[in-house]
Scaffold this motif. Sequence first.
Motif, short mmCIF file in Angstrom:
data_model
loop_
_atom_site.label_atom_id
_atom_site.label_comp_id
_atom_site.label_asym_id
_atom_site.label_seq_id
_atom_site.Cartn_x
_atom_site.Cartn_y
_atom_site.Cartn_z
N GLY A 74 5.63 6.77 6.19
CA GLY A 74 5.09 6.91 4.85
C GLY A 74 6.02 6.38 3.78
O GLY A 74 7.24 6.34 3.96
N ASN A 75 5.44 5.98 2.65
CA ASN A 75 6.24 5.55 1.51
C ASN A 75 5.87 6.32 0.23
O ASN A 75 6.27 5.96 -0.87
N CYS A 76 5.06 7.38 0.39
CA CYS A 76 4.81 8.36 -0.65
C CYS A 76 4.53 9.66 0.09
O CYS A 76 4.47 9.65 1.32
N GLY A 77 4.37 10.78 -0.60
CA GLY A 77 4.17 11.99 0.18
C GLY A 77 3.85 13.22 -0.64
O GLY A 77 3.77 13.19 -1.86
N GLN A 78 3.67 14.32 0.08
CA GLN A 78 3.31 15.61 -0.52
C GLN A 78 4.04 16.73 0.21
O GLN A 78 4.30 16.64 1.41
N ILE A 79 4.35 17.80 -0.53
CA ILE A 79 5.03 18.95 0.05
C ILE A 79 4.48 20.25 -0.53
O ILE A 79 3.88 20.26 -1.61
N MET B 163 0.84 -1.19 0.00
CA MET B 163 0.00 0.00 0.00
C MET B 163 0.88 1.25 0.00
O MET B 163 1.88 1.32 0.69
N ARG B 164 0.47 2.24 -0.79
CA ARG B 164 1.19 3.51 -0.80
C ARG B 164 0.41 4.53 0.02
O ARG B 164 -0.68 4.95 -0.35
N VAL B 165 0.98 4.87 1.16
CA VAL B 165 0.35 5.83 2.05
C VAL B 165 1.43 6.70 2.67
O VAL B 165 2.51 6.22 3.03
N GLY B 166 1.15 7.99 2.75
CA GLY B 166 2.11 8.92 3.33
C GLY B 166 1.39 10.18 3.76
O GLY B 166 0.16 10.21 3.87
N ALA B 167 2.16 11.23 3.99
CA ALA B 167 1.60 12.45 4.55
C ALA B 167 2.20 13.68 3.89
O ALA B 167 3.23 13.60 3.22
N HIS B 168 1.54 14.80 4.10
CA HIS B 168 2.07 16.08 3.66
C HIS B 168 3.08 16.56 4.71
O HIS B 168 2.70 16.92 5.82
N VAL B 169 4.36 16.55 4.35
CA VAL B 169 5.41 16.86 5.31
C VAL B 169 6.10 18.17 4.98
O VAL B 169 6.04 18.67 3.86
N SER B 170 6.80 18.71 5.97
CA SER B 170 7.46 20.00 5.86
C SER B 170 8.77 19.90 5.08
O SER B 170 9.45 18.87 5.11
N VAL B 171 9.12 21.01 4.42
CA VAL B 171 10.42 21.12 3.75
C VAL B 171 11.35 22.07 4.50
O VAL B 171 12.35 22.53 3.94
N ALA B 172 11.03 22.36 5.76
CA ALA B 172 11.86 23.29 6.54
C ALA B 172 13.31 22.83 6.56
O ALA B 172 13.61 21.65 6.77
N GLY B 173 14.21 23.78 6.30
CA GLY B 173 15.63 23.47 6.29
C GLY B 173 16.14 22.92 4.97
O GLY B 173 17.32 22.63 4.83
N GLY B 174 15.27 22.79 4.00
CA GLY B 174 15.65 22.26 2.69
C GLY B 174 14.69 21.18 2.25
O GLY B 174 14.24 20.35 3.04
N VAL B 175 14.37 21.19 0.95
CA VAL B 175 13.37 20.25 0.44
C VAL B 175 13.78 18.80 0.64
O VAL B 175 12.92 17.92 0.83
N ASP B 176 15.06 18.54 0.67
CA ASP B 176 15.54 17.16 0.86
C ASP B 176 15.20 16.62 2.24
O ASP B 176 15.13 15.40 2.44
N ASN B 177 14.96 17.52 3.21
CA ASN B 177 14.61 17.08 4.56
C ASN B 177 13.23 16.43 4.62
O ASN B 177 12.90 15.72 5.58
N ALA B 178 12.41 16.69 3.59
CA ALA B 178 11.07 16.10 3.57
C ALA B 178 11.12 14.58 3.53
O ALA B 178 10.25 13.90 4.07
N VAL B 179 12.15 14.04 2.90
CA VAL B 179 12.22 12.58 2.74
C VAL B 179 12.37 11.90 4.10
O VAL B 179 11.66 10.94 4.42
N GLY B 180 13.29 12.38 4.92
CA GLY B 180 13.47 11.81 6.24
C GLY B 180 12.23 11.96 7.11
O GLY B 180 11.89 11.05 7.88
N ARG B 181 11.56 13.08 6.96
CA ARG B 181 10.34 13.29 7.74
C ARG B 181 9.25 12.30 7.31
O ARG B 181 8.48 11.81 8.14
N GLU B 182 9.19 12.01 6.01
CA GLU B 182 8.21 11.04 5.53
C GLU B 182 8.50 9.66 6.08
O GLU B 182 7.60 8.94 6.54
#
Length: 274
Positions: A25-30, A1-20
């Motif tokens: 989550g294994n998919c996401g939104q920013i 199943m692909r489920v994730g969340a809308h996560v923050s990009v604070a500090g750089g867009v690449d930080n969103a991946v770790g937050r996901e």
Amino acid sequence: MRVGAHVSVAGGVDNAVGREVDVGGNCGQIFTTSPQVWAGPDIAEDEAAAFRESSADLGPWVIHASYLVNLATPKEDLREKSIRSLQAECDAADRLGIEYVNVHLGAHTGAGVESGLDNAASAVDELDIPADVTLLIESDAGSGTKLGGEFAHLAGILDRADAELGTCLDTAHAFAAGYDLSTPGAVEDVIAEFDRTVGLDTLHCIHLNDSKHGCGTNKDEHAHIGEGEIGDDGMRAIVTHDAIGELPFVLETPTEDGRGFAWNVDRVRELRGE
């Protein structure tokens, strides 16, 4: 199943991946920038490269356009700002290797539904959407002169626009707009209606949110999964439905009562039986 969340990009867009990953989550939104201002994305190349590399095993990702974008507006200055903003998001998605950009139709502000849809289609057709990016039109809660509360509005923009567009169905918005999703039978009926009116082949993403308010109230306030007016039965029927169960589910649920995205991601998987 692909489920994730809308996560923050604070500090750089690449930080969103770790937050996901942290919320399970294994998919996401920013958002690439604040959704409340006209400032465009400001993404350094090293950030973009780091995002592409670190998100290789996650996805798909969605960029949610600014809340200020109004494609349906009859006002020329707002129209031009909206087009510029949305073009910048599509270009950012291309740089980041993100498949989707999600946007609301906006409000016709008295011009009427048909004129609003005409305006939205012509605005979309001024965009230069990169080949590997799909623009998704999201369903709305339907208050005031906002478009997208009726499935026919989504069909209307798809029919009018020359661009190849997709759609995103927000469960809380659809429920608030009058599409009952609280029982398995109701979910079956709504998905069938969406297919007849818009086409399930256009649907690329589900914004999976419960609703704090009743069906048809036009009130857009999200609740924890299974704890709102849609409830466990409705949510279970959505995430296990054969026609949409393999789509990415992106959560925009609240952080309150000591619970956040991680709790909601787990709850979705429980309802799915995983």
